[in-house]
Design an enzyme around this catalytic site. Structure first.
Site, PDB file in Angstrom:
ATOM      1  N   TYR A   1       0.938  -1.102   0.020  1.00 13.83           N
ATOM      2  CA  TYR A   1      -0.079  -0.042   0.109  1.00 13.83           C
ATOM      3  C   TYR A   1       0.834   1.259   0.039  1.00 13.83           C
ATOM      4  O   TYR A   1       0.393   2.527  -0.440  1.00 13.83           O
ATOM      5  CB  TYR A   1      -0.912  -0.059   1.268  1.00 13.83           C
ATOM      6  CG  TYR A   1      -1.998  -1.222   1.072  1.00 13.83           C
ATOM      7  CD1 TYR A   1      -2.232  -2.039   0.064  1.00 13.83           C
ATOM      8  CD2 TYR A   1      -3.037  -1.112   2.166  1.00 13.83           C
ATOM      9  CE1 TYR A   1      -3.356  -2.846  -0.093  1.00 13.83           C
ATOM     10  CE2 TYR A   1      -4.051  -1.994   2.247  1.00 13.83           C
ATOM     11  CZ  TYR A   1      -4.262  -2.877   1.213  1.00 13.83           C
ATOM     12  OH  TYR A   1      -5.065  -3.993   1.119  1.00 13.83           O
TER      13      TYR A   1
ATOM     14  N   LYS B   1       3.016 -15.230   2.109  1.00 10.68           N
ATOM     15  CA  LYS B   1       2.974 -16.202   0.917  1.00 10.68           C
ATOM     16  C   LYS B   1       4.333 -16.406   0.666  1.00 10.68           C
ATOM     17  O   LYS B   1       4.920 -16.043  -0.640  1.00 10.68           O
ATOM     18  CB  LYS B   1       2.395 -15.379  -0.291  1.00 10.68           C
ATOM     19  CG  LYS B   1       1.943 -16.199  -1.413  1.00 10.68           C
ATOM     20  CD  LYS B   1       0.793 -17.160  -1.044  1.00 10.68           C
ATOM     21  CE  LYS B   1       0.457 -17.726  -2.274  1.00 10.68           C
ATOM     22  NZ  LYS B   1      -0.319 -19.135  -1.987  1.00 10.68           N
TER      23      LYS B   1
ATOM     24  N   ASP C   1      -3.744 -17.990   1.324  1.00  4.71           N
ATOM     25  CA  ASP C   1      -4.793 -18.694   0.847  1.00  4.71           C
ATOM     26  C   ASP C   1      -5.155 -19.683   1.700  1.00  4.71           C
ATOM     27  O   ASP C   1      -6.568 -19.986   1.701  1.00  4.71           O
ATOM     28  CB  ASP C   1      -4.359 -19.503  -0.539  1.00  4.71           C
ATOM     29  CG  ASP C   1      -3.050 -19.998  -0.570  1.00  4.71           C
ATOM     30  OD1 ASP C   1      -2.282 -19.702   0.335  1.00  4.71           O
ATOM     31  OD2 ASP C   1      -2.664 -20.547  -1.601  1.00  4.71           O
TER      32      ASP C   1
ATOM     33  N   ASP D   1      -5.378  -6.725   5.618  1.00  2.00           N
ATOM     34  CA  ASP D   1      -6.822  -6.247   5.205  1.00  2.00           C
ATOM     35  C   ASP D   1      -7.508  -7.140   5.020  1.00  2.00           C
ATOM     36  O   ASP D   1      -8.792  -7.110   5.379  1.00  2.00           O
ATOM     37  CB  ASP D   1      -6.302  -5.324   3.879  1.00  2.00           C
ATOM     38  CG  ASP D   1      -7.358  -4.341   3.637  1.00  2.00           C
ATOM     39  OD1 ASP D   1      -8.472  -4.338   4.306  1.00  2.00           O
ATOM     40  OD2 ASP D   1      -7.259  -3.631   2.581  1.00  2.00           O
TER      41      ASP D   1
ATOM     42  N   ASP E   1     -10.991  -8.641   7.935  1.00  2.00           N
ATOM     43  CA  ASP E   1     -12.369  -8.500   7.518  1.00  2.00           C
ATOM     44  C   ASP E   1     -12.974  -9.568   7.577  1.00  2.00           C
ATOM     45  O   ASP E   1     -14.208 -10.135   7.914  1.00  2.00           O
ATOM     46  CB  ASP E   1     -12.417  -7.919   6.151  1.00  2.00           C
ATOM     47  CG  ASP E   1     -12.105  -6.412   6.029  1.00  2.00           C
ATOM     48  OD1 ASP E   1     -11.850  -5.716   7.080  1.00  2.00           O
ATOM     49  OD2 ASP E   1     -12.153  -5.822   4.985  1.00  2.00           O
TER      50      ASP E   1
END
Length: 274
Positions: A142, A192, A224, A248, A252
């Protein structure tokens, strides 16, 4: 006297904020501390009134305050603006960067009396769960540079850069391990590392920091798989440690499986716990 800047934001933000302020006032009476508040606009509401998502009047209130109580920003009304002027990018990200709010803590806890509100099957939810998602908030893709868009036709391209520095990983990892010491003493680091060089470094540094906390169990999981395991068996997690983008998404998901993302509070802290 505790000074608090109130930033209701957009959409459901003002509605939720009105109730949050009631809770804040009740807490001040119960625990005998005084508060002074200033309410200012941010996000789309600030764009409508001042022409920008984070105007100086809002920054002045934040600079004055000991803490910021933030609602939510953005919505369909402002989605046609250029990306750099949209409420999320022009208000939320700068606030995190300005105040060094590198650590986001989002508890995802569901009580037995509310388990029927979860979208998960009762056989999965059982008597509820208690997860703390810790997300690195000021690094990663980001904020990494360079980012941009260039060219035209078939060769047009857009790019973002995923960068993490050692100190950024070390400090967020320590926050996760310190939190785990006060809970069930288990940290699951989400990465990852099988395809991203930055995440190889993330895993190595988290492992190094983990050695400073022998009483805390450390596990690593690919992002994942983490998303799948959360809906399969959320009880297996205690503290989830995530980079900015993965956090992020994961935070959520953690919130949604309790029943509603909008009902779970979170805290974003800097190195002074502001």
């Amino acid at each position: 006297m505790k000074k608090i800047a109130i930033l209701p934001g957009d959409g459901i933000g003002p509605e939720v904020m009105a109730e949050a302020v009631k809770v804040l006032n009740a807490a001040s009476k119960k625990f005998n501390f005084e508060i002074e508040t200033k309410e200012v606009k941010v996000g789309g509401a600030a764009i409508d009134e001042y022409g920008e998502a984070l105007p100086q009047i809002t920054l002045d209130a934040c600079n004055w305050a000991d803490a910021i109580l933030f609602g939510s920003v953005g919505g369909p009304k402002w989605e046609t603006l250029p990306p750099e002027k949209q409420p999320e990018r022009a208000a939320l990200l700068p606030l995190r960067k300005i105040y060094g709010l590198y650590c986001n803590m989002r508890p995802a806890k569901i009580f037995k009396s509310l388990t029927s509100s979860s979208p998960l099957h009762p056989n999965i939810i059982k008597n509820g769960f208690d997860i703390l998602c810790i997300r690195e908030l000021t690094g990663g893709i980001y904020f990494g540079q360079p980012k941009g868009r260039e060219g035209s036709g078939p060769e047009e391209k857009a790019y973002d850069t995923l960068i993490y520095k050692r100190f950024e990983i070390e400090r967020i990892a320590r926050m996760a391990f310190e939190a785990a010491k006060k809970r069930d003493k288990k940290v699951t680091s989400v990465d990852k590392a099988n395809v991203l060089t930055s995440m190889v470094m993330w895993r190595e540094i988290v492992t190094e920091i983990g050695k400073e906390y022998p009483e805390v169990e450390l596990n690593h999981i690919y992002v994942d798989n983490a998303t799948m395991q959360l809906v399969k068996d959320p009880h297996q997690f205690d503290v989830l440690l995530c980079g900015n983008m993965f956090g992020d998404i994961i935070s959520d998901e953690c919130a949604m499986i309790t029943c509603s993302m909008g009902l779970l509070a979170s805290a974003s802290l800097n190195e002074q716990n502001f």
